[in-house]
Design a protein around this motif. Structure first.
Motif, short mmCIF file in Angstrom:
data_model
loop_
_atom_site.label_atom_id
_atom_site.label_comp_id
_atom_site.label_asym_id
_atom_site.label_seq_id
_atom_site.Cartn_x
_atom_site.Cartn_y
_atom_site.Cartn_z
N ASP A 34 0.41 -1.24 0.57
CA ASP A 34 0.19 -0.84 -0.18
C ASP A 34 0.92 0.97 -0.16
OD1 ASP A 34 -2.13 1.65 0.11
OD2 ASP A 34 -3.11 1.35 2.09
N GLU A 35 0.88 1.94 -1.20
CA GLU A 35 1.84 3.15 -1.55
C GLU A 35 2.84 2.84 -0.36
OE1 GLU A 35 0.98 5.62 -2.94
OE2 GLU A 35 -0.91 5.92 -3.23
N PRO A 36 4.05 2.51 -1.21
CA PRO A 36 5.46 1.37 -0.36
C PRO A 36 6.70 2.13 -0.49
CG PRO A 36 5.23 0.30 -2.19
CD PRO A 36 3.53 0.83 -2.33
N VAL A 37 6.45 3.46 -1.05
CA VAL A 37 7.45 4.12 -1.69
C VAL A 37 7.06 5.61 -1.87
CG1 VAL A 37 8.45 2.39 -2.60
CG2 VAL A 37 7.68 3.78 -4.46
N SER A 38 5.94 5.94 -1.39
CA SER A 38 5.62 7.12 -1.38
C SER A 38 5.91 8.33 -0.70
CB SER A 38 3.96 7.30 -1.77
OG SER A 38 3.46 7.35 -0.04
N ALA A 39 6.65 7.54 0.36
CA ALA A 39 6.75 9.01 2.01
C ALA A 39 8.73 8.56 0.75
CB ALA A 39 6.88 8.50 2.54
N LEU A 40 9.66 8.32 0.17
CA LEU A 40 10.78 8.66 -0.16
C LEU A 40 11.36 9.30 -1.12
CD1 LEU A 40 11.47 3.97 -0.27
CD2 LEU A 40 11.16 5.87 2.09
N ASP A 41 12.66 9.60 -0.96
CA ASP A 41 13.04 10.56 -1.81
C ASP A 41 13.23 9.20 -3.31
OD1 ASP A 41 13.72 12.79 -1.06
OD2 ASP A 41 15.13 11.54 0.58
N VAL A 42 13.24 9.95 -4.38
CA VAL A 42 13.50 8.95 -5.52
C VAL A 42 14.58 8.33 -5.59
CG1 VAL A 42 11.99 10.43 -6.78
CG2 VAL A 42 14.49 11.54 -6.33
N SER A 43 16.07 8.67 -4.86
CA SER A 43 16.99 7.54 -5.00
C SER A 43 16.80 6.65 -3.61
CB SER A 43 18.36 8.67 -4.27
OG SER A 43 17.97 8.82 -3.30
N ILE A 44 16.23 7.10 -2.83
CA ILE A 44 15.84 5.66 -2.24
C ILE A 44 14.84 4.87 -2.98
CG2 ILE A 44 15.25 4.56 -0.16
CD1 ILE A 44 16.21 7.73 0.77
N GLN A 45 13.61 5.20 -3.33
CA GLN A 45 12.63 4.84 -3.77
C GLN A 45 13.46 3.81 -4.40
OE1 GLN A 45 8.64 6.95 -5.88
NE2 GLN A 45 9.65 6.52 -7.39
N ALA A 46 14.27 4.48 -5.80
CA ALA A 46 14.80 3.51 -6.61
C ALA A 46 15.56 1.93 -6.18
CB ALA A 46 15.88 3.98 -7.15
N GLY A 47 15.85 2.53 -5.59
CA GLY A 47 16.56 1.16 -4.65
C GLY A 47 15.78 0.06 -4.06
N VAL A 48 14.72 0.84 -3.69
CA VAL A 48 13.48 -0.36 -3.02
C VAL A 48 12.45 -0.81 -4.18
CG1 VAL A 48 11.10 0.03 -1.32
CG2 VAL A 48 13.04 0.91 -0.73
N LEU A 49 12.66 -0.28 -5.02
CA LEU A 49 11.74 -0.97 -6.62
C LEU A 49 12.66 -1.70 -6.87
CD1 LEU A 49 10.10 2.23 -7.74
CD2 LEU A 49 9.07 0.57 -6.49
N ASN A 50 13.59 -1.95 -7.20
CA ASN A 50 15.06 -2.63 -7.69
C ASN A 50 14.57 -3.98 -6.98
OD1 ASN A 50 15.74 -1.08 -9.18
ND2 ASN A 50 17.74 -1.12 -8.79
N LEU A 51 14.48 -3.48 -5.72
CA LEU A 51 14.66 -5.18 -4.64
C LEU A 51 13.64 -5.66 -4.76
CD1 LEU A 51 16.01 -6.39 -1.52
CD2 LEU A 51 14.74 -4.43 -0.55
N LEU A 52 12.23 -4.45 -4.87
CA LEU A 52 11.14 -5.93 -5.49
C LEU A 52 11.35 -6.22 -6.40
CD1 LEU A 52 8.56 -2.38 -4.04
CD2 LEU A 52 9.06 -4.91 -2.82
N ALA A 53 11.89 -5.62 -7.81
CA ALA A 53 11.95 -6.87 -9.12
C ALA A 53 12.80 -7.46 -8.87
CB ALA A 53 12.18 -5.28 -9.75
N GLU A 54 14.12 -7.58 -7.65
CA GLU A 54 14.73 -8.63 -7.46
C GLU A 54 13.94 -9.51 -6.81
OE1 GLU A 54 18.91 -10.18 -5.58
OE2 GLU A 54 18.08 -7.67 -5.85
#
Length: 705
Positions: free
Chosen positions: A546-566
């Motif tokens: 539920d909106e897992p990256v909406s409160a994160l800076d874009v650089s940190i958001q990128a790391g979390v999204l890459n992690l989820l994909a992996e």
């Protein structure tokens, strides 16, 4: 309403209205002085939009507050801030009060906090007029009504007497802009004015800011972490890092020819609406340095892919960058290595290959169904009375939602606030018999009360990651206990739990040695990784995000999204991913479902829906999402939806989108009655046949991205 008027890039005059020179802001703390702003130089001309971007803690907001003189008394401010040549630093609060609201106005990030809750919106706008312009209360009220109408508040004569809590988030922000322009200021400071707003409301606010600036001729300083918004709105951009400007240029030149590795990383970290998700995003490694004690040399050196020994000696000056237009300056010793047309972030940062899953080769119809929702309905009682409550109606939060998630698949769920997304998630996660419709979870139909063993099995097979990791992690527990909790809840032995916790921490990119620390000792991105580790603990088949990256800076958001994909590729997970950011959905999802006012209006493969949207609401959502490319963003059609969604306390007849639909307004009178009387059903209209469906009587394809 369609925006056809482009931003005039030549409107700025040559005369500076606001000049900031060598601005330094220091905050004393028990551990030492924090140098939040370090030698910032900015020039803002009349009619110009200057965008300031950077991660949290870079000094963006402190700079704008210093201009207004709103920093705490303990802050030490040096340097120079001049307004039309008049020095502002050193002026007392009384002198600055005569400037605030009259010559310099502010649009704050959270309008609900900025407005006083005990006075009406009209009273607060009128007060600004009376203080700086004088006149009678009647004249001030008329001016408030005029301003509310100018910024698009419906029925301003009536809404002028409303209190702030009676406005929606977008309406409050528009009212805040009305207050800011009440006295035709020379400079408007907008500090993250679109953060946390839906994309449609964000488009409305940006449109209003453009109108406000055009009407007043003011210069605009626009602070944002969203490079997409900046790309289509700003004339010039200043990128801040560790309290200083590290690159500045025109918007076109900055995006086409970035000369600072940090800027390249920020651009590469953004998921883009106009690109398919076949490559990982750029996660800038590490975190920004502490401003308590900066190491010698370039502050970005510890995170920079081009770093050399000389970078750690002296901090580079902000100088003219090579092979770009005059006025493009960068603080980097290796800016010459970034020369070239359209520097590719993948060439600067070392990105891992895109993760692949064996399930990707399996046809969708051959995969197991993980979640199936059909015709879901959920209402809440609408009551009246403080002591003896009686039901006087219903809130139709969800009224016809269809979802289908297969093994190894990500389904994106999108829609404005109030569309019923969160209620839908609660209905799924509660494991209760739905009010109406059906829910099938991992082959188990929720058509009756489940026994304890079935509930325990499903609780282990379905987990959730929440929007705010700090609020969802128990601050009294160390990380090891937080991650272990789901395992203990399903009865796993403690020795197995002890082995599993370090494995999970390594899996999400955290050091097992940090397991004894508490949530407040981690950064925002690390806390979200802890939440993901907890969600993975019991080997789930489906993770609801539920909106897992909406409160994160874009650089940190990128790391979390890459992690989820992996994790999805290696563990064959399925995701139900809720987000208001359609760029994120384009990057992470295989399929997308669009909701409006509690009902599904379009669904299909994400690339098909985004490139060939059928429903007018989907088209409006996509057009409102900014693209981080100034040339593309200016050329795109922007559909700004009028008003807000209808109240869910009334059972809607016909099409729910009718009151805001631009297509309905263009239909012949004979066809409008069908929209008014007949609820549209989900039917195949698209190029992929039955796999792309939309609930619109007159669905027609529109290419936007």
């Amino acid at each position: 309403m369609t925006l056809t008027e482009p931003v005039d890039r030549t409107r700025a005059s040559s005369a500076p209205v606001l000049e900031v020179h060598d601005l330094t802001v220091t905050f004393p703390t028990p551990d030492g002085d924090v140098r939040a702003v370090r030698g910032v130089d900015l020039t803002l001309r009349r009619g110009e939009v200057l965008g300031i971007v950077g991660e949290s803690g870079s000094g963006k907001s402190v700079t704008s507050l210093a201009v207004l003189g709103l920093l705490p008394a303990t802050a030490k401010v040096t340097g120079s801030i001049t307004l039309d040549g008049e020095e502002l630093i050193g002026r007392g609060d009384k002198a600055m009060s005569a400037i605030r609201g009259k010559r310099i106005a502010m649009v704050f990030q959270d309008p609900l906090s900025a407005f006083t809750p005990v006075y009406t919106v009209g009273q607060q706008i009128a007060e600004t007029v009376l203080i700086h312009r004088g006149g009678t209360k009647k004249q001030a009220r008329e001016r408030a009504i005029e301003l509310l109408g100018l910024v698009g508040i419906p029925e301003p004569e009536r809404r002028v007497d409303s209190f702030p809590h009676e406005f929606s988030g977008g309406m409050r922000q528009r009212a805040m802009i009305a207050m800011a322009i009440a006295n035709d200021p020379d400079v408007i400071l907008a500090d993250e004015p679109t953060t946390a707003l839906d994309v449609t409301i964000q488009a409305q606010v940006i449109s209003v800011l453009r109108t406000a600036q055009r009407e007043t001729g003011a210069a605009l300083l626009f602070v944002s972490h969203d490079l997409g918004v900046i790309a289509g709105f700003a004339d010039r951009i200043a990128v801040m890092y560790a309290g200083r400007v590290v690159e500045t240029a025109t918007a076109d030149d900055l995006f086409a020819h970035p000369r600072m590795p940090y800027t390249v990383g920020l651009i590469g970290a953004l998921p883009r609406l106009d690109q398919r998700s076949d490559q990982p995003l750029v996660p800038i490694p590490g975190t920004p340095p502490s401003l308590l004690s900066l190491a010698p040399g370039c502050p970005f050196a510890a995170r920079c892919p081009l770093v050399t020994a000389e970078c750690r000696v002296d901090e580079p000056a902000l100088e003219q960058a090579p092979a770009v237009e005059a006025g493009h300056r960068a603080a980097c010793l290796h800016a010459d290595q970034l020369v070239g047309e359209g520097t590719d972030p993948e060439d600067v940062y070392d990105l891992p290959p895109a993760p692949t899953s064996e399930l990707a080769a399996v046809p969708r119809e051959s995969r197991d169904r993980v979640l199936h929702v059909d015709g879901l309905v959920k209402t809440f009682p609408l009551t009246k009375g403080s002591v003896f409550k009686r039901r006087v109606g219903s809130v139709w939060a969800v009224d016809g939602v269809d979802l289908d998630v297969r093994e190894g698949e990500t389904l994106g769920l999108v829609g404005e606030s109030g569309s019923g997304k969160s209620t839908t998630l609660h209905e799924i996660m509660d494991l209760r018999v739905p009010e109406a419709g059906t829910i099938e979870l991992l082959g188990t139909a929720l058509d009756r009360k489940l026994d304890g063993s079935t509930v325990k099995r499903l609780r282990g097979a379905v987990s959730m990651v929440f929007q705010d990791p700090m609020a969802s992690l128990d601050p009294r527990q160390p990380v090891s206990d937080i991650i272990a909790e789901p395992l203990l809840a399903i009865g796993r032995p403690r020795d197995e739990v002890s082995r599993r916790v370090p494995e999970l921490m390594r899996l999400v990119g955290l050091e097992p040695a940090a397991a004894t620390r508490y949530p407040h000792e981690f950064s925002g991105g690390q806390r979200q990784r802890i939440s993901i580790a907890r969600a993975l603990a019991a080997d789930p088949k489906l993770i609801v995000l539920d909106e897992p990256v909406s409160a994160l800076d874009v650089s940190i958001q990128a790391g979390v999204l890459n992690l989820l994909a992996e994790l999805k590729a290696t563990l064959d997970l399925s995701y139900l991913f809720v987000s208001h950011d359609l760029s994120v959905i384009r990057h992470v999802a295989d399929r997308v479902t669009v909701m409006y006012l509690g009902r599904t209006v379009e669904t299909g493969p994400v690339d098909e829906v985004f490139e060939h949207p059928l429903h007018p609401y989907t088209q409006a959502l996509l057009s409102a999402v900014p693209v981080p490319d100034p040339a593309k963003e200016r050329a795109r059609e922007h559909i700004v939806l009028p008003g807000d969604p209808p109240t869910p306390t009334v059972k809607q007849t016909g099409c729910r989108f009718l009151s805001r639909c631009p297509l309905y307004a263009m239909l012949p009178e004979a066809q409008r009655s069908r929209c008014e009387d007949e609820v549209p059903t989900m039917l195949p209209h698209g190029r992929d046949g039955a796999d792309h469906t939309a609930a619109c009587h007159f669905a027609r394809e529109k290419q936007l991205v």
